[in-house]
Scaffold this active site. Structure first.
Site, PDB file in Angstrom:
ATOM      1  N   GLN A 146      -4.141  -1.604   9.897  1.00 30.78           N
ATOM      2  CA  GLN A 146      -4.029  -2.858   9.035  1.00 30.78           C
ATOM      3  C   GLN A 146      -4.532  -4.046   9.757  1.00 30.78           C
ATOM      4  O   GLN A 146      -4.298  -4.076  11.187  1.00 30.78           O
ATOM      5  CB  GLN A 146      -2.666  -3.157   8.771  1.00 30.78           C
ATOM      6  CG  GLN A 146      -2.575  -4.400   8.048  1.00 30.78           C
ATOM      7  CD  GLN A 146      -3.216  -4.431   6.563  1.00 30.78           C
ATOM      8  OE1 GLN A 146      -3.039  -3.343   5.921  1.00 30.78           O
ATOM      9  NE2 GLN A 146      -3.962  -5.403   6.331  1.00 30.78           N
ATOM     10  N   ASP A 202     -10.403   3.297   4.604  1.00 29.12           N
ATOM     11  CA  ASP A 202     -11.012   1.887   4.433  1.00 29.12           C
ATOM     12  C   ASP A 202     -12.583   1.810   4.561  1.00 29.12           C
ATOM     13  O   ASP A 202     -12.846   0.690   4.014  1.00 29.12           O
ATOM     14  CB  ASP A 202     -10.214   0.844   5.616  1.00 29.12           C
ATOM     15  CG  ASP A 202      -9.210   0.247   5.420  1.00 29.12           C
ATOM     16  OD1 ASP A 202      -8.895  -0.095   3.940  1.00 29.12           O
ATOM     17  OD2 ASP A 202      -8.583  -0.285   5.991  1.00 29.12           O
ATOM     18  N   LYS A 231       0.768  -1.200   0.057  1.00 30.44           N
ATOM     19  CA  LYS A 231       0.132   0.067   0.126  1.00 30.44           C
ATOM     20  C   LYS A 231       0.885   1.296  -0.072  1.00 30.44           C
ATOM     21  O   LYS A 231       0.781   2.204  -0.852  1.00 30.44           O
ATOM     22  CB  LYS A 231      -0.837  -0.049   1.041  1.00 30.44           C
ATOM     23  CG  LYS A 231      -1.947  -1.140   1.271  1.00 30.44           C
ATOM     24  CD  LYS A 231      -2.768  -1.185   2.395  1.00 30.44           C
ATOM     25  CE  LYS A 231      -3.876  -2.464   2.066  1.00 30.44           C
ATOM     26  NZ  LYS A 231      -4.344  -2.920   3.370  1.00 30.44           N
TER      27      LYS A 231
END
Ligand code: NDP
Length: 295
Positions: free
Chosen positions: A98, A121, A54
């Site tokens: 994460q 997200d 990412k």
């Protein structure tokens, strides 16, 4: 019939070049460079790889990335404190924690602590709640389900009135994908581990989204001729002939399905590359929101 192969890698590459252009336009017009903070707790190798990918993708499109790593025994207060400091940092437009987090941490409380304006997200309950409500829009759409929709559009899906079947009801893929399909006026069936007669339910699908994490579970004869099939599953199967000793397969038996479907995504090279592209797009959107609040 041989299905059209939906090339997620090519679509993602196109999106990344659009994002690169838009990032430079933002820097030129507002002096603001989008910034993504990644929060990695512990040393799970898969999570480390995802975060690295990412951050590299950010660099390639001109988005700044700020990596934060905490030890596996970090306390709830430490992680929430870091998230709060990132919420307050004007250089950060997106915060990515994460998952999965180590078991002693309260994931829900940590995701709740992310400012909804930086929730790239799209997992904050307010964003998910808006996604579930008629006539409301989330600030950010979760990345993988959003990628699924973009690939369906790419394949020419007609959503209105279509029978869409989503296999899987997880918070991060199945459920939000189903909600996005409802928003587009598809008639949606959500399947899970207790669903009866799964092959029969799948055979009614004009649009089939598979997100169960079971290697090649969906067989060719589960698929309606001409259906569009999006395979989110990413499963390792042993393969002594492969360099790493395994290969990746989806939830759909690709070789069988491609003889029946109208269009299908491969694994790898389908949904996977889209997830990161949508994260970059969401980070750019976070920066746009910040700029609009300055105006
Ligand atoms: P989860 O394990 O959280 O959810 C799996 C879902 O599938 C659950 O709803 C479960 O039902 C259902 N399920 C499991 N077994 C069966 C079965 N035999 N029949 C019917 N339904 C079943 O997985 P995720 O949603 O996180 O991920 C799904 C897949 O997508 C995985 O392979 C994952 O690696 C992949 N993935 C890929 C991404 C990408 O970028 N390409 C991103 C995220 C995920 P129940 O709710 O009843 O338990």
């Amino acid at each position: 019939m041989t299905a059209a192969i939906i090339d997620g890698a090519a679509v993602a590459a196109r999106l990344r070049s659009e994002i690169t252009r838009e990032v430079e336009q933002m820097v030129a017009a507002h002096g603001v460079r989008p910034g993504l903070a990644t929060v990695l707790v512990g040393d799970n190798p898969a999570s480390q790889t995802y975060v690295r990918m990412k951050r590299k993708a950010c660099e390639e499109v001109g988005i700044q990335s700020f990596g934060h790593e905490l030890p596996a025994d970090a306390s709830q207060e430490e992680v929430e404190g870091l998230v709060r400091s990132l919420n307050a940092d004007p250089a950060i437009h997106g915060i990515l924690v994460q998952l999965p987090l180590p078991g002693h941490l309260n994931e829900e409380a940590i995701l709740n602590a992310i400012s909804i304006e930086k929730d790239v997200d799209g997992f904050h309950p307010v964003n998910i709640g808006r996604l579930a409500m008629k006539g409301r829009e989330p600030l950010f759409i979760p990345c993988t389900p959003h990628g699924v929709i973009v690939l369906l559009e790419e394949a020419g899906a007609k959503f209105e009135g279509a029978n869409a079947v989503v296999l899987g009801r997880s918070n991060i893929v199945g459920m939000p994908a189903a909600m996005l399909l409802v928003h587009r006026n598809a008639t949606v069936t959500i399947c899970h581990s207790r669903t009866k007669d799964l092959p029969e339910v799948c055979r009614r699908a004009d649009i089939l989204v598979a997100a169960v994490g079971r290697a090649e579970m969906v067989r060719g004869d589960w698929i309606k001729p001409g259906a569009i099939v999006i395979d989110v599953g990413t499963n390792r199967v042993d393969d002594p002939a492969a360099k790493r000793g395994y290969r990746l397969v989806g939830d759909v038996a690709f070789d069988e399905a491609k003889e029946v479907a109208g269009a299908i995504t491969p694994v790898p090279g389908g949904v996977g590359p889209m997830t990161i592209a949508m994260l970059l797009k969401n980070t750019l959107r976070g920066a746009e929101l910040a700029v609009s609040q300055l105006a």
